[in-house]
Write a protein that holds these residues in place. Structure first.
Motif, PDB file in Angstrom:
ATOM      1  N   THR A  11      -8.402 -14.110  18.544  1.00 36.96           N
ATOM      2  CA  THR A  11      -9.641 -13.676  19.187  1.00 36.96           C
ATOM      3  C   THR A  11     -10.801 -13.729  18.205  1.00 36.96           C
ATOM      4  O   THR A  11     -10.680 -13.300  17.058  1.00 36.96           O
ATOM      5  N   GLY A  12     -11.916 -14.289  18.661  1.00 37.18           N
ATOM      6  CA  GLY A  12     -13.101 -14.367  17.808  1.00 37.18           C
ATOM      7  C   GLY A  12     -14.073 -15.405  18.330  1.00 37.18           C
ATOM      8  O   GLY A  12     -13.838 -16.045  19.358  1.00 37.18           O
ATOM      9  N   LEU A  13     -15.170 -15.565  17.602  1.00 38.10           N
ATOM     10  CA  LEU A  13     -16.184 -16.567  17.935  1.00 38.10           C
ATOM     11  C   LEU A  13     -15.916 -17.801  17.083  1.00 38.10           C
ATOM     12  O   LEU A  13     -15.900 -17.718  15.853  1.00 38.10           O
ATOM     13  N   TYR A  14     -15.709 -18.922  17.723  1.00 39.20           N
ATOM     14  CA  TYR A  14     -15.445 -20.180  17.019  1.00 39.20           C
ATOM     15  C   TYR A  14     -16.730 -20.992  16.997  1.00 39.20           C
ATOM     16  O   TYR A  14     -17.277 -21.348  18.037  1.00 39.20           O
ATOM     17  N   LEU A  15     -17.177 -21.284  15.807  1.00 37.43           N
ATOM     18  CA  LEU A  15     -18.436 -21.992  15.598  1.00 37.43           C
ATOM     19  C   LEU A  15     -18.168 -23.351  14.963  1.00 37.43           C
ATOM     20  O   LEU A  15     -17.393 -23.452  14.021  1.00 37.43           O
ATOM     21  N   CYS A  16     -18.829 -24.372  15.497  1.00 35.78           N
ATOM     22  CA  CYS A  16     -18.814 -25.647  14.793  1.00 35.78           C
ATOM     23  C   CYS A  16     -20.178 -25.834  14.144  1.00 35.78           C
ATOM     24  O   CYS A  16     -21.189 -25.328  14.643  1.00 35.78           O
ATOM     25  N   ALA A  17     -20.204 -26.527  13.037  1.00 36.23           N
ATOM     26  CA  ALA A  17     -21.448 -26.724  12.291  1.00 36.23           C
ATOM     27  C   ALA A  17     -21.407 -28.098  11.647  1.00 36.23           C
ATOM     28  O   ALA A  17     -20.413 -28.451  11.000  1.00 36.23           O
ATOM     29  N   GLY A  18     -22.481 -28.845  11.814  1.00 39.27           N
ATOM     30  CA  GLY A  18     -22.518 -30.199  11.285  1.00 39.27           C
ATOM     31  C   GLY A  18     -23.577 -30.368  10.218  1.00 39.27           C
ATOM     32  O   GLY A  18     -24.612 -29.714  10.244  1.00 39.27           O
ATOM     33  N   ALA A  19     -23.283 -31.252   9.290  1.00 34.81           N
ATOM     34  CA  ALA A  19     -24.248 -31.647   8.265  1.00 34.81           C
ATOM     35  C   ALA A  19     -24.577 -33.112   8.489  1.00 34.81           C
ATOM     36  O   ALA A  19     -23.700 -33.917   8.808  1.00 34.81           O
ATOM     37  N   ARG A  20     -25.855 -33.451   8.341  1.00 36.36           N
ATOM     38  CA  ARG A  20     -26.268 -34.817   8.638  1.00 36.36           C
ATOM     39  C   ARG A  20     -26.736 -35.560   7.409  1.00 36.36           C
ATOM     40  O   ARG A  20     -27.549 -35.040   6.642  1.00 36.36           O
ATOM     41  N   SER A  64     -22.318 -33.647  20.390  1.00 36.48           N
ATOM     42  CA  SER A  64     -23.685 -33.920  19.984  1.00 36.48           C
ATOM     43  C   SER A  64     -24.013 -35.382  20.254  1.00 36.48           C
ATOM     44  O   SER A  64     -23.120 -36.218  20.358  1.00 36.48           O
ATOM     45  N   SER A  65     -25.284 -35.668  20.348  1.00 37.32           N
ATOM     46  CA  SER A  65     -25.728 -37.061  20.430  1.00 37.32           C
ATOM     47  C   SER A  65     -26.044 -37.604  19.041  1.00 37.32           C
ATOM     48  O   SER A  65     -26.365 -38.785  18.887  1.00 37.32           O
ATOM     49  N   SER A  66     -25.937 -36.730  18.039  1.00 35.85           N
ATOM     50  CA  SER A  66     -26.243 -37.135  16.661  1.00 35.85           C
ATOM     51  C   SER A  66     -24.965 -37.368  15.873  1.00 35.85           C
ATOM     52  O   SER A  66     -23.924 -36.773  16.154  1.00 35.85           O
ATOM     53  N   VAL A  67     -25.074 -38.195  14.866  1.00 37.90           N
ATOM     54  CA  VAL A  67     -23.948 -38.468  13.976  1.00 37.90           C
ATOM     55  C   VAL A  67     -23.991 -37.479  12.817  1.00 37.90           C
ATOM     56  O   VAL A  67     -25.057 -37.219  12.245  1.00 37.90           O
ATOM     57  N   PHE A  68     -22.847 -36.937  12.472  1.00 33.92           N
ATOM     58  CA  PHE A  68     -22.749 -36.002  11.359  1.00 33.92           C
ATOM     59  C   PHE A  68     -21.929 -36.596  10.222  1.00 33.92           C
ATOM     60  O   PHE A  68     -20.940 -37.278  10.440  1.00 33.92           O
ATOM     61  N   SER A  69     -22.345 -36.322   9.005  1.00 32.05           N
ATOM     62  CA  SER A  69     -21.581 -36.777   7.850  1.00 32.05           C
ATOM     63  C   SER A  69     -20.349 -35.914   7.634  1.00 32.05           C
ATOM     64  O   SER A  69     -19.358 -36.374   7.057  1.00 32.05           O
ATOM     65  N   SER A  70     -20.417 -34.675   8.060  1.00 31.50           N
ATOM     66  CA  SER A  70     -19.251 -33.797   8.008  1.00 31.50           C
ATOM     67  C   SER A  70     -19.429 -32.710   9.057  1.00 31.50           C
ATOM     68  O   SER A  70     -20.552 -32.436   9.501  1.00 31.50           O
ATOM     69  N   LEU A  71     -18.322 -32.116   9.428  1.00 29.26           N
ATOM     70  CA  LEU A  71     -18.373 -31.056  10.418  1.00 29.26           C
ATOM     71  C   LEU A  71     -17.405 -29.969   9.996  1.00 29.26           C
ATOM     72  O   LEU A  71     -16.298 -30.254   9.529  1.00 29.26           O
ATOM     73  N   GLN A  72     -17.860 -28.735  10.142  1.00 32.44           N
ATOM     74  CA  GLN A  72     -17.037 -27.601   9.738  1.00 32.44           C
ATOM     75  C   GLN A  72     -16.818 -26.693  10.936  1.00 32.44           C
ATOM     76  O   GLN A  72     -17.699 -26.539  11.781  1.00 32.44           O
ATOM     77  N   TRP A  73     -15.635 -26.116  10.994  1.00 32.13           N
ATOM     78  CA  TRP A  73     -15.310 -25.113  12.003  1.00 32.13           C
ATOM     79  C   TRP A  73     -15.146 -23.765  11.298  1.00 32.13           C
ATOM     80  O   TRP A  73     -14.490 -23.671  10.251  1.00 32.13           O
ATOM     81  N   TYR A  74     -15.747 -22.744  11.903  1.00 37.22           N
ATOM     82  CA  TYR A  74     -15.660 -21.389  11.394  1.00 37.22           C
ATOM     83  C   TYR A  74     -15.167 -20.465  12.499  1.00 37.22           C
ATOM     84  O   TYR A  74     -15.377 -20.724  13.685  1.00 37.22           O
ATOM     85  N   ARG A  75     -14.545 -19.363  12.075  1.00 37.06           N
ATOM     86  CA  ARG A  75     -14.243 -18.281  13.013  1.00 37.06           C
ATOM     87  C   ARG A  75     -14.976 -17.037  12.537  1.00 37.06           C
ATOM     88  O   ARG A  75     -14.966 -16.706  11.341  1.00 37.06           O
ATOM     89  N   GLN A  76     -15.596 -16.356  13.478  1.00 38.23           N
ATOM     90  CA  GLN A  76     -16.391 -15.184  13.130  1.00 38.23           C
ATOM     91  C   GLN A  76     -15.967 -14.002  13.985  1.00 38.23           C
ATOM     92  O   GLN A  76     -15.844 -14.124  15.203  1.00 38.23           O
ATOM     93  N   GLU A  77     -15.774 -12.863  13.329  1.00 42.57           N
ATOM     94  CA  GLU A  77     -15.461 -11.635  14.045  1.00 42.57           C
ATOM     95  C   GLU A  77     -16.724 -10.774  14.094  1.00 42.57           C
ATOM     96  O   GLU A  77     -17.626 -10.938  13.268  1.00 42.57           O
ATOM     97  N   PRO A  78     -16.805  -9.862  15.065  1.00 42.74           N
ATOM     98  CA  PRO A  78     -18.029  -9.062  15.221  1.00 42.74           C
ATOM     99  C   PRO A  78     -18.445  -8.362  13.941  1.00 42.74           C
ATOM    100  O   PRO A  78     -17.629  -7.732  13.271  1.00 42.74           O
ATOM    101  N   GLY A  79     -19.709  -8.509  13.566  1.00 39.32           N
ATOM    102  CA  GLY A  79     -20.242  -7.824  12.397  1.00 39.32           C
ATOM    103  C   GLY A  79     -19.868  -8.436  11.072  1.00 39.32           C
ATOM    104  O   GLY A  79     -20.203  -7.880  10.015  1.00 39.32           O
ATOM    105  N   GLU A  80     -19.184  -9.574  11.102  1.00 37.76           N
ATOM    106  CA  GLU A  80     -18.754 -10.224   9.868  1.00 37.76           C
ATOM    107  C   GLU A  80     -19.374 -11.610   9.763  1.00 37.76           C
ATOM    108  O   GLU A  80     -19.868 -12.172  10.737  1.00 37.76           O
ATOM    109  N   GLY A  81     -19.298 -12.183   8.564  1.00 36.96           N
ATOM    110  CA  GLY A  81     -19.776 -13.532   8.378  1.00 36.96           C
ATOM    111  C   GLY A  81     -18.756 -14.547   8.857  1.00 36.96           C
ATOM    112  O   GLY A  81     -17.574 -14.230   9.019  1.00 36.96           O
ATOM    113  N   PRO A  82     -19.176 -15.802   9.078  1.00 42.12           N
ATOM    114  CA  PRO A  82     -18.235 -16.852   9.494  1.00 42.12           C
ATOM    115  C   PRO A  82     -17.234 -17.160   8.387  1.00 42.12           C
ATOM    116  O   PRO A  82     -17.603 -17.252   7.212  1.00 42.12           O
TER     117      PRO A  82
END
Lengths: 112, 115
Positions: A84-93, A25-43
């Protein structure tokens, strides 16, 4: 405009290989979280990083938060089909640490 | 299990009908969130509650959407006069609301299909 860019978008590898996925990102984050998500499920939360330069290890997974808190990486050693799964990163600013901005994710397939 | 619980997990509805989703957060988490996720995208923030107060709503949340958290515990998300574009997974999440490292935990999601 995607605030968090994840790469690669898709990754297909053989069991036992190592891999790294990126979250930039070009933005600064105060924290960053990584999640793994499988089909049809929540992160499902894997890790939270809050300090620039921080490295956290979770078994075969190594997470790094960039020094400037604008980017992060996830390295998996000796990948297994269960990774195997979808790896999502998520930042809080800044003052909005209640609201996460997600990337589109990296879809990882580990073939036996 | 003490995770975030959502129901129903799946809902198929006809266009124009109203639907309601329920979320039970992790106990003692004072913050509760709703996100929406469509295929090929990461989750997008919709709204958040601090206890029973709804403190922010995204522009994604049109007038047909309303969320409540009447007693500061469970929450409901209602969609009135559903449209096909509302088809998505609706995710609820909760967090303890710490100033630093406010880790957010998600539920399993409620899939909505509008036909």
């Amino acid at each position: 405009t995607q605030l968090l860019e994840q790469s690669p978008q898709f990754l297909s590898i053989q069991e036992g290989e190592n891999l790294t996925v990126y979250c930039n990102s070009s933005s600064v984050f105060s924290s960053l979280q990584w999640y793994r998500q499988e089909p049809g499920e929540g992160p499902v939360l894997l890790v939270t990083v809050v300090t620039g330069g921080e490295v956290k290890k979770l078994k075969r997974l190594t997470f790094q938060f960039g020094d400037a808190r604008k980017d992060s990486s996830l390295h998996i050693t000796a990948a297994q089909p269960g990774d195997t799964g979808l790896y999502l990163c998520a930042g809080a600013r800044g003052g909005s640490n209640y609201k996460l901005t997600f990337g589109k994710g990296t879809l990882l397939t580990v073939n036996p | 299990d003490t995770g975030v619980s959502q129901n129903p997990r799946h809902k198929i509805t006809k266009r124009g009908q109203n639907v309601t989703f329920r979320c039970d957060p992790i106990s003692e988490h004072n913050r509760l969130y709703w996100y929406r996720q469509t295929l090929g995208q990461g989750p997008e923030f919709l709204t958040y509650f601090q206890n029973e107060a709804q403190l922010e709503k995204s522009r994604l949340l049109s007038d047909r959407f309303s969320a409540e958290r009447p007693k500061g515990s469970f929450s409901t998300l209602e969609i009135q006069r559903t449209e096909q574009g509302d088809s998505a997974m609706y995710l609820c999440a909760s967090s303890p609301g710490r100033i630093s490292g406010n880790t957010i935990y998600f539920g399993e999601g409620s899939w909505l299909t509008v036909v």
